[in-house]
Design an enzyme around this catalytic site. Structure first.
Site, PDB file in Angstrom:
ATOM      1  N   HIS B 214      27.010  69.114  89.690  1.00 48.65           N
ATOM      2  CA  HIS B 214      26.411  70.229  90.155  1.00 48.65           C
ATOM      3  C   HIS B 214      27.729  71.376  89.761  1.00 48.65           C
ATOM      4  O   HIS B 214      28.846  71.337  90.459  1.00 48.65           O
ATOM      5  CB  HIS B 214      26.382  70.051  91.775  1.00 48.65           C
ATOM      6  CG  HIS B 214      25.898  70.986  92.486  1.00 48.65           C
ATOM      7  ND1 HIS B 214      24.468  71.260  92.512  1.00 48.65           N
ATOM      8  CD2 HIS B 214      26.360  72.260  93.074  1.00 48.65           C
ATOM      9  CE1 HIS B 214      24.100  72.367  93.411  1.00 48.65           C
ATOM     10  NE2 HIS B 214      25.443  73.063  93.660  1.00 48.65           N
ATOM     11  N   HIS B 311      22.318  90.308  58.740  1.00 48.88           N
ATOM     12  CA  HIS B 311      21.545  89.152  59.462  1.00 48.88           C
ATOM     13  C   HIS B 311      20.138  88.931  59.010  1.00 48.88           C
ATOM     14  O   HIS B 311      19.757  87.974  58.750  1.00 48.88           O
ATOM     15  CB  HIS B 311      21.817  89.338  60.794  1.00 48.88           C
ATOM     16  CG  HIS B 311      23.029  88.979  61.558  1.00 48.88           C
ATOM     17  ND1 HIS B 311      22.975  88.395  62.711  1.00 48.88           N
ATOM     18  CD2 HIS B 311      24.306  88.762  61.049  1.00 48.88           C
ATOM     19  CE1 HIS B 311      24.497  88.251  63.156  1.00 48.88           C
ATOM     20  NE2 HIS B 311      24.946  88.519  62.197  1.00 48.88           N
TER      21      HIS B 311
END
Lengths: 422, 422
Positions: B214, B311
């Site tokens: 957790h 890109h």
């Protein structure tokens, strides 16, 4: 500091770790300009550069001056500001780009070239590693010849062949490059991968060559990857304000500071003005038209809000029970949420005391049950809970008065809200 | 898959790794209820539980039925829904809480107790480890006796004494607890700390005992810590939708899926309905009054937006050059941002083709320079760029027509916007 000092499981850093000795390359004006909605005017760029330099960022990285005429003019303008931070620009690995960058007056040029098979095929038209290495060495020699700092980075480093990577880094290190860069361009790396690659690289290049790491956040690991890189011996971390950049961006400056504080509190406080983070983030968020994420470390609206009864109880006793960061270090405030079905009597008791209402523990437990019952029905505002408390206190005082055979109502701090339904 | 298969630096998992074999404990109805603005009605809880079970969450964890009468009634209601996911509740480590939980009809009870010196002093009134262990064993025996699954977790595990931790985990493992939990309650742990603790724990407890982790996100490492835990042999990961929980929350379900996809694509696709993430997140965001963070993996508005020319060029050639996640797997779309000063001629050429405009490469480069110059002056919308392209194409066709000695203007796809200034 107590919280960390008292942690028996705290990691003992080895000699190569730079967790307590790193530099920030702030790339809001380069990576951040690649964010979907960024469009910075010259004036805005000056403001951002100044704020980040005042914050304590060691370097500012700006967009390639070859991108557009205004990009070039803005780079020249910012180089002339005389900021404390060193000014870098980020260019393709070509003599042409390097020349224009040096002419602009930068302190350093960050050159980058794709080494993964993907980029070599689809972006560089199929260049082989020998050609890439030769090109890199020429550009590095040129930039050094201009008396300017130079960084050589591969792009998409984690999908590049390891032997190719180590070969080219070794070659540029021997050529005297100031810094080599590893870039997780697609955001695929995990912390242990980053650690292993940086540690391996550290053993291959000269100890005089610094290591910079640039982490994208596509899979939510950009902060952790930056931290792991420092543990392995990286020296420089790329950040941007709120992490803005291509796609969902890179390591956010504020979250990175949150990560470093528990491990390197004294170092961080000696170099960086953490109280400026909120205003820098607010400025950028406004500029690019986004909201600070609700869950942003430090400045997200709930970063220091405690709600569950069991948490609130301990926080009221001692903040470090549930806080690893002290909100005051960042100029922020703690908020204990006492008005929900998950509240506990310790939180309510603390609120009663704040309101100046005197109740026994049993009485507080009784009113807490009442508040939880009402909170089950609908959300309660702070005002609602305060009214219930005041009303309950009023009744308690009244009963006491009646029992004492006195018929007149008590006045005082509880009077004004005594009529509100409980 | 190709992207990963072709990665020469991909980690080879060892035998203990559960990166390709894990379970999700979805805690939006417990941890998420502790978020600052959460107040779920019974109807909303049923909707959330149903959506998450349909998504494929292995377990749903609900608030302690002892928190309020409505919490108890809602837990009973959800246990009776007959969902595919197992229903857990999260209680203090006491027989009283455990009895009420079992009575509610849950499949499992997650008990938790603080073991750090901070919590022992400030939350538990100074209990020693022997007393805590004794209490844990009694509660575990009781729950097992009721035929219900039981998990024992320490709280604030990373600030607990390691010997104390291992002693109590060993004891509860010997007592036949189904699962032990490690909780980074304050969000201080780093990935390598998590890896080391889980790996050490794995060697101390029975191989039959599962390990749950957790992770809070105060320092931005919740996703990376969950991943590192799986690498070390943890079996169960706690998540909540958008990560909502105490303070800035825990490992977000969506970001965790983004992290697992590149490493465990086939496993993830076989178990979880990734296309439901967007609607589940939208529902929760609406319920608790927050916005999905701009930089949320997968569903943040810019998660699949590409802007820089370099890109965009590669993405247009082959999406995997700059994407480790395929937007289609999540029912999302890719967007190549071609209308900024950072654009490149490949992105513009692709747009011209989409618009049905025929231009040579030299012509595309000419109009790209024009677009970049204008984008330097002000932000350009898609419409603006399209107009410039159409206008440029119109002129080009006109010139060609004039050179051919024809005086009539060309009509066609470029006619309507031909008048717009270029």
């Amino acid at each position: 500091m107590a919280a960390i000092g008292a942690n028996p499981y705290a990691r003992i850093d080895d000699l190569l770790s730079n967790v307590r000795n790193f530099k920030i390359i702030e790339s809001t004006l380069r990576e951040g300009e690649q964010f979907a909605t960024s469009h910075f005017s010259t004036e805005t760029k000056i403001k951002i550069a100044t704020m980040l330099s005042d914050f304590g960022a060691d370097y500012l990285e700006l967009t390639n001056p070859c991108s557009s005429p205004q990009s070039r003019a803005d780079l020249e303008t910012i180089c002339k500001l005389g900021l404390k931070a060193k000014i870098l620009t980020h260019t393709r690995c070509t003599i042409g780009d390097a020349k224009i960058a040096c002419d602009a007056g930068v302190d350093g040029v960050d050159v980058v070239i794709g080494t993964s098979q993907f980029l070599r095929e689809h972006s560089l038209g199929g260049k082989d590693m020998a050609a890439i290495t030769k090109q890199a060495l020429e550009v590095i020699e040129y930039i050094k010849g201009r008396g300017v700092e130079v960084r050589f980075s591969t792009e998409d480093s984690f999908r590049s062949d390891l032997v190719d990577l180590l070969s080219i880094y070794k070659a540029v290190s021997l050529a005297g490059v100031n810094r080599v860069g590893i870039a997780d361009t697609v955001g695929c790396a995990s912390p242990r991968q980053v650690y292993d690659l940086v540690r391996t690289l550290r053993s291959v290049i000269s100890p005089a060559t610094d290591i910079e790491v640039h982490c994208h956040d596509d899979t939510g690991c950009a902060v952790a990857n930056a931290f792991s890189a420092l543990e392995a011996g990286a020296t420089h971390i790329d950040t941007s304000v709120l992490g803005i950049g291509e796609r969902n961006g890179i390591t956010p400056l504020g979250a990175f500071m949150a990560r470093m504080m528990p491990s390197s509190r004294d170092f961080v406080l000696s170099k960086y003005n953490l109280k400026a983070i909120k205003s820098i983030e607010d400025f950028i968020a406004e500029e690019v038209g986004i909201n600070t994420p609700f869950n942003n470390p430090i400045t997200g609206f709930c970063a220091f809000t405690h709600k569950a009864g069991i948490h609130a109880k301990a926080i009221l006793n001692s903040p470090s029970t549930y806080e690893i960061l002290n909100p005051e270090d960042f100029g922020m405030n703690r908020y204990v949420h006492f008005t929900s079905r998950l509240t506990g009597w310790n939180a309510i008791k603390s609120r009663a005391t704040q309101l100046g209402l005197s109740l026994t523990d049993d009485q507080v437990k009784e009113v807490t049950a009442k508040i939880k019952m009402l909170a089950d029905v609908r959300p309660l505002a702070v005002d609602d809970t305060d009214s219930i408390l005041r009303s309950f206190h009023f009744e308690v005082q009244n009963n006491k008065a009646e029992q004492n055979g006195q018929s007149e109502q008590q006045n005082g701090e509880n009077g004004e809200n005594g009529h509100v339904e409980a």
